[in-house]
Design an enzyme around this catalytic site. Structure first.
Site: not given
Ligand code: BES
Ligand code: ZN
Length: 584
Positions: A261, A285-286, A289, A308, A365, A373
């Site tokens: 995003e 979705h992006e 954001h 998220e 990460d 989510y």
């Protein structure tokens, strides 16, 4: 030294950066940025200033008059990188750091021409979320501190530089070009982003254009042509769009995510180009954001669900408005499935399946998953059901309005929600979502007539007639719901009738390959080998490598393929797959 973010050396008693002026020369030959950054502090200050860096070669630190300032670069920590401590003399407001980046900078991927669609020019892109901005610029790399910036990128004349910022001008003084950008809205550092390559634009609407390599431009433009309608629907749900433009950048195949995003310029994987707009939920979705994440931002990776979970909720509201509740329910069912898989995956670390995580000593990460989510989404759905849609919509608007251009923690969110929707957190047992592992009993589940029909056909080989109205989302669910005991002959019959091994839809293909590899259906192995050489999106690479690695027969294949293709993958993806292949 109060450190509020476990992933930053930032000390909250020290001065905060207000803005950056960044100048970098992109050197494809040495794979380095030769750069300097001027940091302007919110006020004139004194004493130590700690910045985050990773693998930066610091040449000098100077004040506004060019006078050197004392600094110390600490030895690197594996997750955080190196603390750069600068001693500020009294009254200092501006300082400049001259440095160069490492060819292994974790935020950057340098592609050779053969790794691009056109095959003629190199390509470079950044991916800073969660904590990689520090490998590009020495800064306070925590989303608690928002910055404005200006940037000038010097690049080969044949290429174009795009940034998640406002374009100012391009100059061509000699053999190189300089592209100037300006970001007037303050952003958390993880949203700093740029790409350099052979890129061309096509207009999609008054506020949007798509960028892509010329070879992909037409396909990208038709896949994403409805973006303006999406933008208008999103504004009707969440309030005015604050970022002026919503441009899209189609990335090279090695881009490790579905989408990112980056403000004003969303980065998208080319695997969305299915030819039928069936994967544009990623664009929704992006876009979502822009409100949840970019305006209202998680205070650290420990509160990632605030970014998220809210965004998945918003994404499905956009989808519902554009395509109807049936399609939104199919996506919710896919989400539920991915949540169950993720929770199973973390069974040895149940605390990582709570929404509010504790990540001291843990690399974000390494623990990235669908849990923030989809578990976040479920909790918000439960809250919506408890409060009623009108009250929940008003709450969402007020949430965005209250925290716009700010960062917040889960605890801040609880306090706000108790005030605005009294009793709702108790009613849905928010505690179980926020602080306990697993899926809370009583979590909402999607209901729709199309889902019922799918349930009915589960595990069968349906007739062409029965599936003639199915969308790719239905195919994906059908495949993911195939019982693990489904015999190979059934899979062969399905493939003969519906040609899954040849699917152009990357999501359907992934679900198919996972189901078919489980029963060692030979054509699926061949297609998997090909697919693993074509894409770099971690959502596809990780489960496929995991499945191959988990089978005695396929394990050598997994190693062989990684040997062959590992070089092409993004450093973050490579690290993830190495983890998978080293499992006992
Ligand atoms: N912000 C994320 C991608 C991300 C998360 C990058 C954490 C680095 C660290 C992005 O918005 C995202 O969630 N992408 C998803 C899209 C999907 C949920 C529709 C993806 O990449 O699959
Ligand atoms: Zn997201």
């Amino acid at each position: 030294m109060p450190r509020l973010d476990p992933h930053s050396y930032n000390d909250s008693t020290q001065p905060e950066t207000e803005s950056l002026d960044w100048r970098a020369r992109v050197d494809f030959r040495t794979r380095r940025l030769h750069a300097e950054v001027t940091l302007t502090l919110k006020e004139a200050s004194a004493g130590p200033l700690d910045l985050d860096t990773r693998e930066l070669d610091i040449r000098a630190v100077v004040d506004a008059q060019g006078k050197p300032l004392p600094f110390n670069l600490a030895p690197p920590e594996p997750i955080l990188g190196s603390r750069l401590r600068i001693e500020l003399p009294a009254g200092l407001r501006q300082l400049t750091v001259r440095y160069r980046t490492s060819p292994q900078a974790s935020a950057l991927q340098w592609l050779t021409p053969s790794q691009t669609a056109g095959g003629q020019h190199p390509f470079l892109f950044s991916q800073c979320q969660a904590i990689h901005a520090r490998s590009v610029i020495p800064l306070q790399d925590t989303p608690r501190i928002r910055i404005r910036y200006t940037a000038a990128l010097t690049i080969p004349k044949a290429l174009k530089a795009v940034m998640a910022a406002g374009f100012v001008k391009r100059e061509e003084p000699g053999v190189e070009a300089v592209e100037h950008y300006e970001m007037p809205q303050p952003i958390p550092p993880y949203l700093l982003a740029f790409a350099v390559g052979s890129l061309a634009p096509k207009e999609l609407g008054p506020r949007s254009r798509v960028w892509a390599e010329p070879e992909l431009l037409e396909d990208a433009a038709s896949e994403f042509e409805d973006v303006d309608a999406m933008l208008r629907v999103a504004e009707s749900l969440f309030g005015k769009y604050d970022w002026e433009r919503f441009d899209l950048l189609t990335m090279p195949p090695s881009f490790p995510y579905g989408g990112m995003e980056n403000p004003r310029l969303t980065f998208l994987t080319p695997t969305l180009l299915a030819g039928d707009k069936s994967l544009v939920n990623v664009v929704a979705h992006e876009l979502a954001h822009s409100w949840t994440g970019n305006l209202v931002t998680n205070a650290s990776a420990e509160h990632f669900w605030l970014n998220e979970g809210f965004t998945v909720f918003a994404e499905r509201r956009i989808l519902e408005a554009l395509e109807g509740p049936e399609l939104a329910a199919l996506h919710a069912a896919l989400g539920r499935r991915s949540l169950e898989t993720a929770i199973e995956h973390f069974r040895a670390h149940p605390q990582l399946t709570a929404l509010r995580t504790h990540l001291t000593g843990i690399d974000p990460d390494d623990v990235f998953s669908q849990i923030p989510y989809e578990k976040g989404y479920l909790m918000l759905c439960a809250m919506e059901a408890a409060a009623g849609r009108p009250a929940f919509d008003a709450y969402l608007r007020k949430y965005i309005d209250t925290f716009r251009f700010q960062a917040l923690t889960t605890e801040d969110w609880v306090a706000f929600t108790e005030r605005e929707l009294p009793g709702v957190l108790g009613k849905v047992n928010a505690e179980a979502y926020l602080n306990q592992p697993g899926i809370p009993s009583g979590a909402p589940s999607p209901r729709s007539s199309r889902l019922e029909e799918l349930q009915r056909l589960k595990g069968t080989v349906p007739s062409r007639e029965e599936v003639k109205e199915w969308t790719p989302a239905e195919w994906q669910l059908f495949l993911e719901w195939l019982p693990t005991s489904t015999p190979r002959d059934t899979l062969r019959a399905l493939d003969e009738r519906f040609q899954f091994t040849k699917s152009r839809n990357s999501e359907v293909l992934l679900s198919w390959l996972l189901a078919a590899l489980r029963v060692h259906y030979a054509p699926a192995l061949e297609r998997t080998e090909q697919f693993l050489g074509e894409v770099g999106r971690m959502k596809y690479l990780k489960p496929l490598y995991s499945l191959l690695h988990a089978s005695k027969e396929y394990r050598p294949k997994a190693r062989e393929l990684f040997q062959k293709y590992g070089e092409r993958y993004h450093p973050i993806a490579r690290q993830g797959i190495e983890g998978i292949l080293s499992r006992a």
